[in-house]
Motif scaffolding. Structure first.
Motif, mmCIF file in Angstrom:
data_model
loop_
_atom_site.group_PDB
_atom_site.id
_atom_site.type_symbol
_atom_site.label_atom_id
_atom_site.label_comp_id
_atom_site.label_asym_id
_atom_site.label_seq_id
_atom_site.Cartn_x
_atom_site.Cartn_y
_atom_site.Cartn_z
ATOM 1 N N UNK A 84 0.844 -1.196 0.000
ATOM 2 C CA UNK A 84 0.000 0.000 0.000
ATOM 3 C C UNK A 84 0.880 1.246 0.000
ATOM 4 N N UNK A 85 0.481 2.260 -0.747
ATOM 5 C CA UNK A 85 1.152 3.558 -0.723
ATOM 6 C C UNK A 85 0.326 4.491 0.146
ATOM 7 N N UNK A 86 0.944 5.052 1.182
ATOM 8 C CA UNK A 86 0.193 5.831 2.155
ATOM 9 C C UNK A 86 0.753 7.250 2.265
ATOM 10 N N UNK A 87 -0.089 8.178 2.700
ATOM 11 C CA UNK A 87 0.331 9.574 2.851
ATOM 12 C C UNK A 87 0.049 10.130 4.250
ATOM 13 N N UNK A 88 -0.500 9.321 5.149
ATOM 14 C CA UNK A 88 -0.757 9.781 6.510
ATOM 15 C C UNK A 88 -0.453 8.664 7.492
ATOM 16 N N UNK A 89 -0.012 9.014 8.711
ATOM 17 C CA UNK A 89 0.313 7.994 9.716
ATOM 18 C C UNK A 89 -0.872 7.104 10.061
ATOM 19 N N UNK A 90 -2.094 7.651 9.983
ATOM 20 C CA UNK A 90 -3.287 6.882 10.331
ATOM 21 C C UNK A 90 -3.468 5.663 9.436
ATOM 22 N N UNK B 25 3.697 13.774 10.722
ATOM 23 C CA UNK B 25 3.563 12.985 11.938
ATOM 24 C C UNK B 25 4.113 11.575 11.837
ATOM 25 N N UNK B 26 4.893 11.282 10.789
ATOM 26 C CA UNK B 26 5.425 9.931 10.622
ATOM 27 C C UNK B 26 6.580 9.629 11.580
ATOM 28 N N UNK B 27 7.284 10.642 12.072
ATOM 29 C CA UNK B 27 8.455 10.400 12.913
ATOM 30 C C UNK B 27 8.095 9.568 14.143
ATOM 31 N N UNK B 28 7.059 9.975 14.858
ATOM 32 C CA UNK B 28 6.655 9.251 16.061
ATOM 33 C C UNK B 28 6.197 7.840 15.726
ATOM 34 N N UNK B 29 5.453 7.706 14.628
ATOM 35 C CA UNK B 29 4.961 6.384 14.210
ATOM 36 C C UNK B 29 6.121 5.451 13.908
ATOM 37 N N UNK C 247 16.910 5.952 3.447
ATOM 38 C CA UNK C 247 18.034 5.579 4.316
ATOM 39 C C UNK C 247 18.665 6.832 4.917
ATOM 40 N N UNK C 248 18.882 7.850 4.093
ATOM 41 C CA UNK C 248 19.465 9.093 4.587
ATOM 42 C C UNK C 248 18.587 9.734 5.662
ATOM 43 N N UNK C 249 17.265 9.684 5.464
ATOM 44 C CA UNK C 249 16.330 10.289 6.420
ATOM 45 C C UNK C 249 16.379 9.617 7.785
ATOM 46 N N UNK C 250 16.696 8.325 7.825
ATOM 47 C CA UNK C 250 16.724 7.582 9.083
ATOM 48 C C UNK C 250 17.940 7.916 9.943
ATOM 49 N N UNK C 251 18.871 8.689 9.382
ATOM 50 C CA UNK C 251 20.084 9.036 10.112
ATOM 51 C C UNK C 251 19.903 10.211 11.051
ATOM 52 N N UNK C 252 21.039 10.640 11.643
ATOM 53 C CA UNK C 252 21.011 11.707 12.647
ATOM 54 C C UNK C 252 20.813 13.082 12.009
ATOM 55 N N UNK C 253 21.511 13.315 10.880
ATOM 56 C CA UNK C 253 21.351 14.603 10.204
ATOM 57 C C UNK C 253 21.827 14.522 8.762
ATOM 58 N N UNK C 254 21.342 15.497 7.974
ATOM 59 C CA UNK C 254 21.766 15.648 6.585
ATOM 60 C C UNK C 254 22.334 17.055 6.444
ATOM 61 N N UNK C 255 23.551 17.148 5.935
ATOM 62 C CA UNK C 255 24.220 18.436 5.757
ATOM 63 C C UNK C 255 24.313 18.726 4.260
#
Length: 485
Positions: A275-281, A308-312, A327-335
């Motif tokens: 499924x392709x989703x656009x909301x955490x719900x 609101x996906x971060x908390x989910x 993968x990059x988003x799951x890290x600590x930071x992007x510079x």
């Protein structure tokens, strides 16, 4: 040397698969065939064995013709980076970002290059199969056309017009398309193909006769609606559930999602639903969340956090898998050290699952790879900007790059829950896909299953596609068009 072109009344009319079918039919008949699309706009791209980037539609067509894909088959690739700009890729390499006005002012300079590449490829085969883009009747875009009737004229080839009857209004779309063309362009269209028909062909006969009378162009085929498991046509994928199943996978549909063909492999596992989703719900009771690739990673990361996906993601009990931008988003930071996506030197906080830091600097990386992931064979390709550091627990070992032996690691994982990798197509690798899915099956007390070899199944699907087209096209007429009576 001969050639034939496939254009459509609209995007997703079926040009790409029609061209692929012709490539396989011609090749099965002993002809050397090469596909060609002068210009493609798509966020689904592929990396060739030379490390060059091209549209996936021509990759499938090359596979249909049983030849190695080459970026010359798609010399211009436009990858949208925003609503106004696209990255222009020429002969497989990034050139620069342009808005529509800049590109259309630049486009006339490309004609000579396209003609030269076409002639080079044509000299290597018996027949060229060309594909258009969108519709040839986009009258606001016809000046300096490089990809539809302008390309047909440059190549001096006959044209087949494909129309999608499943959408409705097929005869109006055929007639309108043809009538909006110049007289010399209309003369180049030698056949009409009606695609995605459901039902008894005899009920169409009155309409077929009338459209032939009105246009003077024969209908050379009515193709039935098919259940063919091949890559979706570029830019036309419908982000819906693939089917019901015991395993539920959610792909987060970010605004700049790219290379969503990474998940097509799951169509061959009958108990898997994507499924392709656009909301955490919408996550619900999913077994796996995937953060896909992105053409604008920082913009999509910001959207992910606002939505609101971060908390989910942090509280999710199943598997979380990030690919490339994900993968990059799951890290600590992007510079963004060089200002590729935002202000130069700007730092964006990541989701913090991994301790990694990604730096946007240097050249774009495009390479084919093979190796193992947690001991299971994988193959795929990297296509990304930036490099990621602080990898504490990489789970992919690369041993072949561009066909040469290497030894380095990729990705990151935290336990058996969070995974991240730069490798697109990793789920195409049946050993690794089977491993991931069987982990989920065991957790749900389901029977473990084997996953099919995608390369073998693609061959089967291409043969199936070719048989359907061969049975429903006037191939004698088409062979005459290419001088093969």
């Amino acid at each position: 040397m001969a050639g034939i072109m496939v254009v459509g009344t609209a995007s997703s009319a079926g040009k790409s698969l029609t061209a692929a079918a012709l490539c396989r039919i011609f090749n099965n008949n002993g002809l050397r065939v090469i596909p060609f699309k002068a210009q493609n706009m798509s966020l689904n791209s592929y990396v060739t064995m030379e490390g060059l980037e091209m549209g996936r539609a021509q990759v499938l067509q090359a596979q249909a013709g049983r030849i190695e894909p080459s970026a010359l088959m798609n010399p211009i690739l436009l990858k949208p980076t925003s609503d106004r700009k696209s990255q222009v890729i020429i002969k497989g390499k990034p050139y620069m970002n342009m808005d529509a006005v800049e590109y259309y002012e630049f486009k006339p300079q490309l004609k000579a290059m396209i003609k030269e590449i076409y002639n080079e490829l044509q000299a290597k085969c018996d027949v060229m199969v060309l594909e258009g883009a969108g519709s040839p009747a986009e009258i606001n875009l016809k000046d300096d056309d490089l990809v539809n009737m302008g390309m047909a004229e440059m190549a001096d080839v006959p044209v087949l017009l494909v129309a999608d009857i499943d959408r409705g209004g097929v005869f109006a779309s055929i007639y309108g398309t043809i009538m909006l063309l110049e007289e010399h362009e209309r003369k180049r269209i030698k056949g009409i193909i009606i695609n995605k028909f459901r039902g008894d062909k005899s009920i169409l006969q009155g309409g077929l006769d009338k459209i032939e009378e009105l246009t003077g162009i024969p209908v050379v085929g009515v193709i039935p609606f098919m259940n063919i498991k091949l890559d979706e046509e570029d830019g036309a994928t419908h982000f819906n559930c693939t089917k019901g199943g015991d395993i539920d996978i959610c792909v987060i549909k970010t605004p700049r999602i790219s290379n969503f063909t990474d998940f097509d492999a799951f169509r061959f596992d009958e108990d898997v639903n994507v499924r392709y989703i656009t909301s955490p719900e919408e996550v619900g009771y999913a077994d796996m969340i995937v953060i896909p690739g992105s053409k604008n990673t920082i913009e999509d990361l910001r959207w992910l956090k606002r939505a609101g996906f971060e908390e989910v993601i942090k509280k999710f009990k199943g598997t979380v898998f990030g690919i490339c931008g994900g993968y990059q988003m799951l890290g600590r930071e992007i510079i963004d050290e060089e200002g590729w996506e935002v202000n130069k030197g700007e730092v964006e906080r990541g989701l913090g699952i991994f301790n990694t830091i990604t730096v946007f600097k240097g050249e774009k990386i495009t390479t084919n790879v093979e190796g193992t992931a947690l001991g299971h064979k994988i193959y795929g390709y990297e296509i990304h900007s930036g490099k990621t550091f602080n990898n504490e627990n990489p789970f992919v070992k690369i041993n072949t790059k561009q066909g040469e032996m290497v030894d380095y690691t990729d990705g990151e994982h935290v336990g058996d829950k969070y995974f991240g990798t730069y490798i697109h197509g990793i789920f195409d690798s049946n050993e690794f896909r089977e491993f991931i899915l069987n982990r989920i099956r065991r957790s749900k007390n389901l029977e473990e299953k084997k996953s099919v070899d995608l390369r073998e199944r693609r061959e089967e699907e291409l043969e199936k596609l070719a048989e359907i087209y061969k049975d429903n096209l006037d191939m004698d007429y088409i062979y005459k068009l290419i001088g093969r009576d």
